[in-house]
Design an enzyme around this catalytic site. Structure first.
Site, PDB file in Angstrom:
ATOM      1  N   GLY A 264     -39.099  -1.117 -43.383  1.00 20.10           N
ATOM      2  CA  GLY A 264     -39.918  -2.218 -43.872  1.00 20.10           C
ATOM      3  C   GLY A 264     -39.206  -3.517 -44.148  1.00 20.10           C
ATOM      4  O   GLY A 264     -39.851  -4.529 -44.437  1.00 20.10           O
ATOM      5  N   GLU A 298     -35.112   4.155 -42.708  1.00 22.16           N
ATOM      6  CA  GLU A 298     -35.841   4.149 -41.437  1.00 22.16           C
ATOM      7  C   GLU A 298     -36.215   2.730 -41.014  1.00 22.16           C
ATOM      8  O   GLU A 298     -37.379   2.410 -40.829  1.00 22.16           O
ATOM      9  CB  GLU A 298     -37.153   4.946 -41.577  1.00 22.16           C
ATOM     10  CG  GLU A 298     -37.024   6.351 -42.061  1.00 22.16           C
ATOM     11  CD  GLU A 298     -38.384   6.940 -42.464  1.00 22.16           C
ATOM     12  OE1 GLU A 298     -39.361   6.182 -42.655  1.00 22.16           O
ATOM     13  OE2 GLU A 298     -38.449   8.165 -42.579  1.00 22.16           O
ATOM     14  N   PRO A 299     -35.239   1.842 -40.854  1.00 19.35           N
ATOM     15  CA  PRO A 299     -35.591   0.474 -40.453  1.00 19.35           C
ATOM     16  C   PRO A 299     -35.952   0.417 -38.970  1.00 19.35           C
ATOM     17  O   PRO A 299     -35.372   1.126 -38.143  1.00 19.35           O
ATOM     18  CB  PRO A 299     -34.295  -0.305 -40.710  1.00 19.35           C
ATOM     19  CG  PRO A 299     -33.214   0.712 -40.542  1.00 19.35           C
ATOM     20  CD  PRO A 299     -33.778   2.033 -40.969  1.00 19.35           C
ATOM     21  N   GLY A 300     -36.911  -0.404 -38.656  1.00 22.28           N
ATOM     22  CA  GLY A 300     -37.271  -0.643 -37.259  1.00 22.28           C
ATOM     23  C   GLY A 300     -37.110  -2.120 -36.961  1.00 22.28           C
ATOM     24  O   GLY A 300     -36.153  -2.573 -36.338  1.00 22.28           O
ATOM     25  N   ARG A 301     -38.062  -2.906 -37.487  1.00 23.23           N
ATOM     26  CA  ARG A 301     -38.091  -4.339 -37.222  1.00 23.23           C
ATOM     27  C   ARG A 301     -36.757  -5.028 -37.505  1.00 23.23           C
ATOM     28  O   ARG A 301     -36.308  -5.866 -36.724  1.00 23.23           O
ATOM     29  CB  ARG A 301     -39.182  -4.977 -38.090  1.00 23.23           C
ATOM     30  CG  ARG A 301     -39.374  -6.470 -37.867  1.00 23.23           C
ATOM     31  CD  ARG A 301     -40.243  -7.092 -38.972  1.00 23.23           C
ATOM     32  NE  ARG A 301     -41.420  -6.291 -39.245  1.00 23.23           N
ATOM     33  CZ  ARG A 301     -42.582  -6.429 -38.616  1.00 23.23           C
ATOM     34  NH1 ARG A 301     -42.726  -7.342 -37.684  1.00 23.23           N
ATOM     35  NH2 ARG A 301     -43.606  -5.650 -38.933  1.00 23.23           N
ATOM     36  N   ARG A 337     -48.658  -9.615 -31.648  1.00 25.12           N
ATOM     37  CA  ARG A 337     -48.496  -9.871 -33.085  1.00 25.12           C
ATOM     38  C   ARG A 337     -49.241 -11.111 -33.589  1.00 25.12           C
ATOM     39  O   ARG A 337     -49.839 -11.047 -34.664  1.00 25.12           O
ATOM     40  CB  ARG A 337     -47.010  -9.934 -33.470  1.00 25.12           C
ATOM     41  CG  ARG A 337     -46.265  -8.608 -33.219  1.00 25.12           C
ATOM     42  CD  ARG A 337     -44.870  -8.602 -33.815  1.00 25.12           C
ATOM     43  NE  ARG A 337     -44.911  -8.637 -35.253  1.00 25.12           N
ATOM     44  CZ  ARG A 337     -44.751  -9.698 -36.002  1.00 25.12           C
ATOM     45  NH1 ARG A 337     -44.434 -10.853 -35.455  1.00 25.12           N
ATOM     46  NH2 ARG A 337     -44.874  -9.648 -37.296  1.00 25.12           N
ATOM     47  N   TYR A 341     -51.717  -9.861 -36.324  1.00 24.24           N
ATOM     48  CA  TYR A 341     -51.246 -10.022 -37.711  1.00 24.24           C
ATOM     49  C   TYR A 341     -51.122 -11.485 -38.113  1.00 24.24           C
ATOM     50  O   TYR A 341     -50.459 -11.767 -39.122  1.00 24.24           O
ATOM     51  CB  TYR A 341     -49.852  -9.398 -37.870  1.00 24.24           C
ATOM     52  CG  TYR A 341     -49.688  -7.985 -37.382  1.00 24.24           C
ATOM     53  CD1 TYR A 341     -50.406  -6.934 -37.967  1.00 24.24           C
ATOM     54  CD2 TYR A 341     -48.800  -7.681 -36.362  1.00 24.24           C
ATOM     55  CE1 TYR A 341     -50.229  -5.629 -37.533  1.00 24.24           C
ATOM     56  CE2 TYR A 341     -48.611  -6.377 -35.929  1.00 24.24           C
ATOM     57  CZ  TYR A 341     -49.329  -5.357 -36.519  1.00 24.24           C
ATOM     58  OH  TYR A 341     -49.136  -4.075 -36.090  1.00 24.24           O
ATOM     59  N   CYS A 369     -58.963 -13.915 -21.849  1.00 27.07           N
ATOM     60  CA  CYS A 369     -60.284 -14.408 -22.248  1.00 27.07           C
ATOM     61  C   CYS A 369     -60.636 -13.999 -23.674  1.00 27.07           C
ATOM     62  O   CYS A 369     -61.602 -13.265 -23.913  1.00 27.07           O
ATOM     63  CB  CYS A 369     -61.330 -13.900 -21.278  1.00 27.07           C
ATOM     64  SG  CYS A 369     -60.798 -14.097 -19.576  1.00 27.07           S
ATOM     65  N   TYR A 398     -42.072  -4.446 -32.211  1.00 26.61           N
ATOM     66  CA  TYR A 398     -43.536  -4.468 -32.115  1.00 26.61           C
ATOM     67  C   TYR A 398     -43.988  -5.505 -31.085  1.00 26.61           C
ATOM     68  O   TYR A 398     -44.998  -6.180 -31.266  1.00 26.61           O
ATOM     69  CB  TYR A 398     -44.165  -4.704 -33.505  1.00 26.61           C
ATOM     70  CG  TYR A 398     -43.639  -3.697 -34.511  1.00 26.61           C
ATOM     71  CD1 TYR A 398     -44.002  -2.362 -34.411  1.00 26.61           C
ATOM     72  CD2 TYR A 398     -42.736  -4.058 -35.502  1.00 26.61           C
ATOM     73  CE1 TYR A 398     -43.481  -1.404 -35.285  1.00 26.61           C
ATOM     74  CE2 TYR A 398     -42.209  -3.122 -36.386  1.00 26.61           C
ATOM     75  CZ  TYR A 398     -42.586  -1.801 -36.272  1.00 26.61           C
ATOM     76  OH  TYR A 398     -42.076  -0.864 -37.133  1.00 26.61           O
TER      77      TYR A 398
END
Ligand SMILES: *Cc1c(COP(=O)(O)O)cnc(C)c1O
Length: 446
Positions: A264, A298-301, A337, A341, A369, A398
């Site tokens: 996170g 558990e880092p991703g971003r 994204r 978001y 479109c 992402y």
């Protein structure tokens, strides 16, 4: 200009030079234009066409080692499990695998990808709110390091499967600490109303039940409160609730060996202040450091987001009475994204001559479109004629993993830069590949 909702920053917008200066892997050269590590992006766009994703291996390594270093510096016994969902390409997984990084997976596909990329089962944590029986069976067969269980129902399912297979599942209970991560509602996961985890008040009783179930070895607790978190307060709140639970469980006689601190950690999309890894390490140490538990992250971003750009070309610029629309050949089907978001991404011209032009406001849009196919509104950009190339920044997480072929647009090619060399890591599908797996029933024959 259009009056529809679209990406808007909550921080003063940096200009092109400021965006580049804040990203160590990017430089602007007078002749070569925008260069990623040692490779001019024009060269990759010439070879692959646009849109195309380009990732910096050096940036991924640098970030992994910065985070691992901060945890070690704080004296923490912590291991990093990269959240595969942020970017699951085999070459990306291999970069992390070679650094000694584990994986956090949420599906059979991610588990198979991680194994395929050379991450051993002993480095894999399986998370997710709806693991199927088939997925649990695979995880038990592969003997992954840990299953993060999210409900009483899932715990019963794991117990029955493991006992039937003659296995023992190492289980951490994912607890919902009822903490608001202060991020976008669509990526908050730790509030009581979110679908994730075991309600805090039920966790101790479920841990006791887990200890008594066949096929289950409860090893500890897990927590993950959301994504793109830019302040330490929600982390501190969540971790101190977990610490309290560890103490409660231990005083009831249970063994708690592991705390999985989740992911996170946010990144500065808009050059906004963002926490350094040392801040996260400090929050973990403050709340959990004295507990003598093995820690997981558990880092991703945070690991991959800044490492990627999406290269796109200008199809045309529409000058309307309302303003200027720069229409790119990349769209929301590539990078979802902004549409999904309201995310803000830096946009930088690839050519140094373009980048030096006089800026004025533009809406940067894709050709799909949908009005939500908008990358930026009122963005101060120089004149960008047809064929001009831009890099959409911080698109490593992402990004490609969320791509679709909506509007029958093949997903974009992907490349990895490593110092002075680069290589294609995923081909752009051919148009005919789009219907390769489709069938027209015989009764519809012409
Ligand atoms: C998505 C997710 C992560 C990674 O989140 P980032 O914001 O990318 O760091 C980690 N753990 C779990 C359980 C997740 O669902």
């Amino acid at each position: 200009m259009a009056t529809l909702p679209a990406p808007a920053p909550d921080f003063p917008e940096p200009d092109i030079a400021e965006l580049i200066a804040a990203r160590p892997h990017l430089t602007m050269h007078a002749m070569d234009g925008l260069v990623l590590d040692g490779v001019p992006l024009h060269g990759i766009a010439d070879a692959l066409g646009t849109p195309a994703w380009v990732y910096s291996a050096a940036t991924m390594r640098r970030r992994y080692n910065a985070l691992a270093g901060a945890l070690a510096q704080a004296g923490l016994d912590a291991h990093i499990h990269y959240a595969v969902k942020a970017n699951d390409r085999l070459a990306v997984l291999r970069v992390f695998a070679r650094e000694g990084c584990g994986a956090d997976v949420v599906s059979e596909g991610e588990l198979q990808r991680a194994r395929r990329a050379g991450i051993s089962a002993s480095g894999i944590v399986f998370s997710g709110v709806g693991k199927t029986e088939r997925e649990l069976r695979l995880a038990l067969t592969e003997d992954v390091a840990q299953l993060n269980v999210e409900s009483a129902e899932e715990l019963a399912m794991v117990s029955a499967l493991a006992a039937g297979m003659g296995r023992v599942a190492r289980v951490a209970l994912r607890v919902n600490p009822d903490v608001d991560a202060g991020t976008h509602a669509k990526i908050s996961t730790g509030r009581a109303q979110d679908k994730f985890g075991i309600p805090y008040a039920h966790a101790a009783a479920l841990y006791a039940r887990a200890a008594a179930l066949p096929g289950i070895e409860p090893v500890g607790l897990a927590v993950h409160i959301g994504s793109q978190i830019l302040s330490m307060a929600p982390y501190r709140a969540a971790y101190s609730r977990i610490a309290e639970l560890v103490r409660t469980l231990r005083s009831a006689g249970h063994r708690v060996a592991v705390v999985d601190c989740g992911g996170g950690l946010g990144i500065p999309y808009c050059n906004e202040p963002a926490p350094a890894p040392a801040a996260l390490a400090g929050a973990i140490k403050g709340a959990l450091g004295h507990l003598d538990v093995r820690l997981m992250l558990e880092p991703g971003r945070w690991l991959v987001g800044p490492a990627g750009v999406l290269l796109a070309s200008v199809v045309l610029t529409k000058q309307e009475t309302g303003g200027r629309f720069v229409v790119l050949d990349a769209a929301m089907n590539d990078l979802a994204r902004p549409a999904m978001y309201d995310a803000w991404h830096g946009i930088v011209p690839v050519s140094a001559i373009d980048a030096a032009g006089m800026v004025g406001p533009a809406d940067v849009v894709g050709p799909v479109c949908e009005t939500s196919d908008t990358f930026a509104r009122h963005r101060l950009l120089p004149p960008l004629g047809p064929g001009a190339r831009v890099a959409i920044l911080d698109a490593g997480a992402y990004g490609s993993v969320m791509s679709s072929s909506y509007n029958a647009r093949p997903t974009a090619a992907e490349a990895l830069v490593d110092g002075e060399v680069w290589s294609v890591i995923r081909d752009r599908p051919r148009i005919a590949d789009l219907w390769r797996d489709e069938h027209v029933p015989a009764w519809l024959a012409v």
